[in-house]
Structure formats: structure tokens, C-alpha cells
Write a protein that holds these residues in place. Structure first.
Motif, mmCIF file in Angstrom:
data_model
loop_
_atom_site.group_PDB
_atom_site.id
_atom_site.type_symbol
_atom_site.label_atom_id
_atom_site.label_comp_id
_atom_site.label_asym_id
_atom_site.label_seq_id
_atom_site.Cartn_x
_atom_site.Cartn_y
_atom_site.Cartn_z
ATOM 1 N N PHE A 179 0.786 -1.271 -0.084
ATOM 2 C CA PHE A 179 0.033 0.072 0.024
ATOM 3 C C PHE A 179 0.786 1.182 0.147
ATOM 4 O O PHE A 179 1.741 1.385 0.740
ATOM 5 C CB PHE A 179 -1.027 0.053 1.351
ATOM 6 C CG PHE A 179 -1.945 -0.901 1.101
ATOM 7 C CD1 PHE A 179 -3.230 -0.745 0.801
ATOM 8 C CD2 PHE A 179 -1.596 -2.252 1.923
ATOM 9 C CE1 PHE A 179 -4.326 -1.504 0.651
ATOM 10 C CE2 PHE A 179 -3.066 -3.054 1.819
ATOM 11 C CZ PHE A 179 -3.992 -2.731 1.131
ATOM 12 N N SER A 180 0.671 2.322 -0.896
ATOM 13 C CA SER A 180 1.106 3.373 -0.996
ATOM 14 C C SER A 180 0.889 4.237 0.319
ATOM 15 O O SER A 180 -0.354 4.000 0.868
ATOM 16 C CB SER A 180 0.979 4.185 -2.135
ATOM 17 O OG SER A 180 -0.263 4.701 -2.273
ATOM 18 N N ARG A 181 1.438 5.233 0.508
ATOM 19 C CA ARG A 181 1.221 6.171 1.883
ATOM 20 C C ARG A 181 -0.159 6.575 1.583
ATOM 21 O O ARG A 181 -1.168 6.864 2.423
ATOM 22 C CB ARG A 181 2.015 7.145 1.996
ATOM 23 C CG ARG A 181 3.261 6.806 2.929
ATOM 24 C CD ARG A 181 4.169 8.150 3.225
ATOM 25 N NE ARG A 181 5.571 7.687 3.704
ATOM 26 C CZ ARG A 181 6.426 7.563 3.391
ATOM 27 N NH1 ARG A 181 6.751 7.412 1.666
ATOM 28 N NH2 ARG A 181 7.499 7.009 3.842
ATOM 29 N N GLU A 182 -0.569 7.201 0.278
ATOM 30 C CA GLU A 182 -1.610 7.907 -0.286
ATOM 31 C C GLU A 182 -2.699 6.809 -0.171
ATOM 32 O O GLU A 182 -3.990 7.268 0.323
ATOM 33 C CB GLU A 182 -1.590 8.234 -1.570
ATOM 34 C CG GLU A 182 -0.476 9.566 -2.031
ATOM 35 C CD GLU A 182 0.960 9.079 -1.888
ATOM 36 O OE1 GLU A 182 1.117 7.731 -2.048
ATOM 37 O OE2 GLU A 182 1.934 9.831 -1.828
ATOM 38 N N LEU A 186 -3.023 4.347 1.998
ATOM 39 C CA LEU A 186 -3.458 4.140 3.239
ATOM 40 C C LEU A 186 -4.217 5.362 4.035
ATOM 41 O O LEU A 186 -5.149 5.208 4.702
ATOM 42 C CB LEU A 186 -2.100 3.799 3.994
ATOM 43 C CG LEU A 186 -1.561 2.675 3.882
ATOM 44 C CD1 LEU A 186 -0.133 2.247 4.340
ATOM 45 C CD2 LEU A 186 -2.323 0.932 4.224
ATOM 46 N N ILE A 187 -3.583 6.472 3.599
ATOM 47 C CA ILE A 187 -4.471 7.723 4.006
ATOM 48 C C ILE A 187 -5.818 7.731 3.513
ATOM 49 O O ILE A 187 -6.677 8.070 4.504
ATOM 50 C CB ILE A 187 -3.588 9.022 3.644
ATOM 51 C CG1 ILE A 187 -2.452 9.155 4.411
ATOM 52 C CG2 ILE A 187 -4.526 10.248 3.795
ATOM 53 C CD1 ILE A 187 -1.383 10.209 4.040
ATOM 54 N N GLU A 188 -6.101 7.577 2.352
ATOM 55 C CA GLU A 188 -7.307 7.442 1.866
ATOM 56 C C GLU A 188 -8.297 6.410 2.672
ATOM 57 O O GLU A 188 -9.358 6.543 2.891
ATOM 58 C CB GLU A 188 -7.510 7.153 0.246
ATOM 59 C CG GLU A 188 -8.696 7.319 -0.263
ATOM 60 C CD GLU A 188 -8.596 6.912 -1.731
ATOM 61 O OE1 GLU A 188 -9.395 6.402 -2.446
ATOM 62 O OE2 GLU A 188 -7.984 7.575 -2.443
ATOM 63 N N HIS A 189 -7.551 5.233 2.868
ATOM 64 C CA HIS A 189 -8.503 4.292 3.582
ATOM 65 C C HIS A 189 -8.738 4.351 4.960
ATOM 66 O O HIS A 189 -9.781 4.250 5.493
ATOM 67 C CB HIS A 189 -7.768 2.873 3.387
ATOM 68 C CG HIS A 189 -8.054 2.078 2.085
ATOM 69 N ND1 HIS A 189 -9.070 1.757 1.511
ATOM 70 C CD2 HIS A 189 -7.051 1.893 1.269
ATOM 71 C CE1 HIS A 189 -8.979 1.237 0.353
ATOM 72 N NE2 HIS A 189 -7.585 1.422 0.016
ATOM 73 N N VAL A 190 -7.615 4.903 5.675
ATOM 74 C CA VAL A 190 -7.802 5.159 7.158
ATOM 75 C C VAL A 190 -8.359 6.655 7.413
ATOM 76 O O VAL A 190 -9.376 6.633 8.325
ATOM 77 C CB VAL A 190 -6.460 4.705 7.731
ATOM 78 C CG1 VAL A 190 -6.442 5.101 9.238
ATOM 79 C CG2 VAL A 190 -5.783 3.209 7.677
ATOM 80 N N TRP A 191 -7.805 7.647 6.802
ATOM 81 C CA TRP A 191 -8.125 8.924 7.435
ATOM 82 C C TRP A 191 -9.074 9.429 6.405
ATOM 83 O O TRP A 191 -9.746 10.589 6.821
ATOM 84 C CB TRP A 191 -6.775 9.866 7.401
ATOM 85 C CG TRP A 191 -5.952 9.697 8.690
ATOM 86 C CD1 TRP A 191 -6.064 10.510 9.782
ATOM 87 C CD2 TRP A 191 -4.968 8.775 8.999
ATOM 88 N NE1 TRP A 191 -5.165 9.906 10.607
ATOM 89 C CE2 TRP A 191 -4.423 8.905 10.216
ATOM 90 C CE3 TRP A 191 -4.552 7.608 7.922
ATOM 91 C CZ2 TRP A 191 -3.301 8.171 10.493
ATOM 92 C CZ3 TRP A 191 -3.450 6.839 8.460
ATOM 93 C CH2 TRP A 191 -3.093 7.076 9.924
ATOM 94 N N TYR A 234 4.052 0.311 2.137
ATOM 95 C CA TYR A 234 4.356 -0.814 3.264
ATOM 96 C C TYR A 234 3.460 -1.909 3.071
ATOM 97 O O TYR A 234 2.432 -1.810 2.286
ATOM 98 C CB TYR A 234 3.790 -0.111 4.579
ATOM 99 C CG TYR A 234 4.234 1.019 4.951
ATOM 100 C CD1 TYR A 234 5.598 0.910 5.834
ATOM 101 C CD2 TYR A 234 4.096 2.384 4.847
ATOM 102 C CE1 TYR A 234 6.625 1.905 5.907
ATOM 103 C CE2 TYR A 234 4.850 3.321 5.403
ATOM 104 C CZ TYR A 234 5.892 3.153 5.995
ATOM 105 O OH TYR A 234 6.523 4.255 6.431
ATOM 106 N N ARG A 235 3.930 -3.016 3.502
ATOM 107 C CA ARG A 235 3.040 -4.177 3.464
ATOM 108 C C ARG A 235 3.193 -4.995 4.735
ATOM 109 O O ARG A 235 4.203 -5.059 5.490
ATOM 110 C CB ARG A 235 3.418 -5.133 2.187
ATOM 111 C CG ARG A 235 4.504 -5.980 2.391
ATOM 112 C CD ARG A 235 4.940 -6.938 1.127
ATOM 113 N NE ARG A 235 6.310 -7.148 1.204
ATOM 114 C CZ ARG A 235 7.178 -6.834 0.059
ATOM 115 N NH1 ARG A 235 6.429 -6.699 -0.995
ATOM 116 N NH2 ARG A 235 8.354 -7.349 0.055
ATOM 117 N N LEU A 236 2.282 -5.819 4.995
ATOM 118 C CA LEU A 236 2.271 -6.741 6.317
ATOM 119 C C LEU A 236 2.439 -8.066 5.793
ATOM 120 O O LEU A 236 1.962 -8.514 4.932
ATOM 121 C CB LEU A 236 0.872 -6.603 6.962
ATOM 122 C CG LEU A 236 0.941 -7.454 8.236
ATOM 123 C CD1 LEU A 236 0.525 -6.429 9.390
ATOM 124 C CD2 LEU A 236 0.137 -8.637 8.160
#
Length: 173
Positions: free
Chosen positions: A119-122, A124-129, A167-169
Motif C-alpha cells: 500500500f502506498s502512503r496515499e 493508506l491515508i485514503e483508507h484510514v483517514w 508498506y506491506r504486512l
């Protein structure tokens, strides 16, 4: 969705659908240039197929998108010795329960819903914030650092940095 719809483009419709919920969206269109695909994914498409297409490939892709959404919709995720319960907002690592701050929990749940996916930072921001977030994208880095500190108790789940991408888990279970 097709990009070329009467009245409004499929890209606009895709963006509108994303504002009102998280449903699987596959673009199926004649526009096959790299910029068209980029625009489709930027609008929120989960996959993009160009015409002409092999109907069997379409079925494979539909199943893959559906699997990803089913996993994300699961209320409890089990990854090695880590359990993430969306209903109670609890993370259990081995036998220790953690109540994480809301954004930290949502970030972990997003990554854990798609282990191995970058996931790109962008994203993750869209999904979470949310798409309206006006802060710094380095906010993700701070939350990832905190999550890594909590995940030190397990050697089965790790959040990896993919240089230049995001990032990835990863799960070793």
C-alpha cells in the motif's frame, strides 16, 4: 464500469461510488493506454481490463477482487499469533490484548486484510483517514513505527517498508 459511459465518464462514477462505500469496482473498457489505466486506478478501480478480453480471464479477476473484499469484510482476522477483532477493536498478540488508538487500529486492520499487498502512503491515508485528509503523509510513518513497536511481541507478523512504494504486512506462520 466502462470509462466511456453516456452522460458521465466511468471514472467520475467510480469516484462517486468510492465516496459512498467500499464496493468492488472493475473497469472494463476499450481505453488501454497506460495513462487510461492510471486514471482508472486513481479513480478507485480495483482492477482494469481492456477490450477485447478473454471471458475466462474476466471471471478469474472477478473472483480475485471478490476474495479481497470478503477478507476485508471479515470481523476477525487471524494472522499467525495475532488476532485482530474489528467488532471489539482489540488486537491480541499471543495472549496479550491491546486496545489501540482508532487510527492505529484501522491502519493495522487495513494492512492485515491484504497480507503481502503493498500500500502506498496515499492509499493508506485514503483508507484510514479519508480522501479529505489535509495532513502530512508522513503521519503514516509515525503510526507504522508505533505498530511495529507493538508487533515486537510476535515473530510471525511484521510490517515491511517497500522502498519507494509503501508498506506491506507479512505473515510467517
Amino acid at each position: 464500469l466502462d470509462v466511456l459511459l453516456p452522460g458521465q465518464t466511468g471514472l467520475v462514477l467510480c469516484e462517486r461510488l468510492r465516496q459512498h462505500g467500499d464496493i468492488p469496482i472493475l473497469m472494463l473498457t476499450a481505453l488501454g493506454e497506460l495513462t487510461d489505466k492510471r486514471d482508472g486506478f486513481a479513480a478507485g478501480a480495483d482492477d482494469y481490463i481492456t477490450k477485447p478480453f478473454d471471458p475466462e480471464e474476466l471471471v478469474f479477476r472477478l473472483h480475485a477482487v471478490a476474495r479481497r473484499y470478503q477478507k476485508a469484510a471479515q470481523p476477525v482476522l487471524h494472522l499467525g499469533d495475532v488476532t485482530i477483532d474489528k467488532r471489539s477493536q482489540l488486537v491480541t498478540i499471543q495472549s496479550t490484548e491491546w486496545t489501540l488508538p482508532r487510527r492505529e487500529f484501522e491502519l493495522l486492520h487495513q494492512l492485515a486484510s491484504f497480507p503481502g499487498r503493498v500500500f502506498s502512503r496515499e492509499e493508506l491515508i485514503e483508507h484510514v483517514w479519508g480522501i479529505d485528509f489535509m495532513g502530512d503523509d508522513r503521519t503514516i510513518d509515525v503510526h507504522i513505527k508505533r505498530l511495529r513497536g507493538r508487533l515486537k511481541e510476535t515473530n510471525q507478523v511484521e510490517i515491511e517498508t517497500v522502498r519507494g512504494l509503501g508498506y506491506r504486512l507479512e505473515v510467517d506462520a
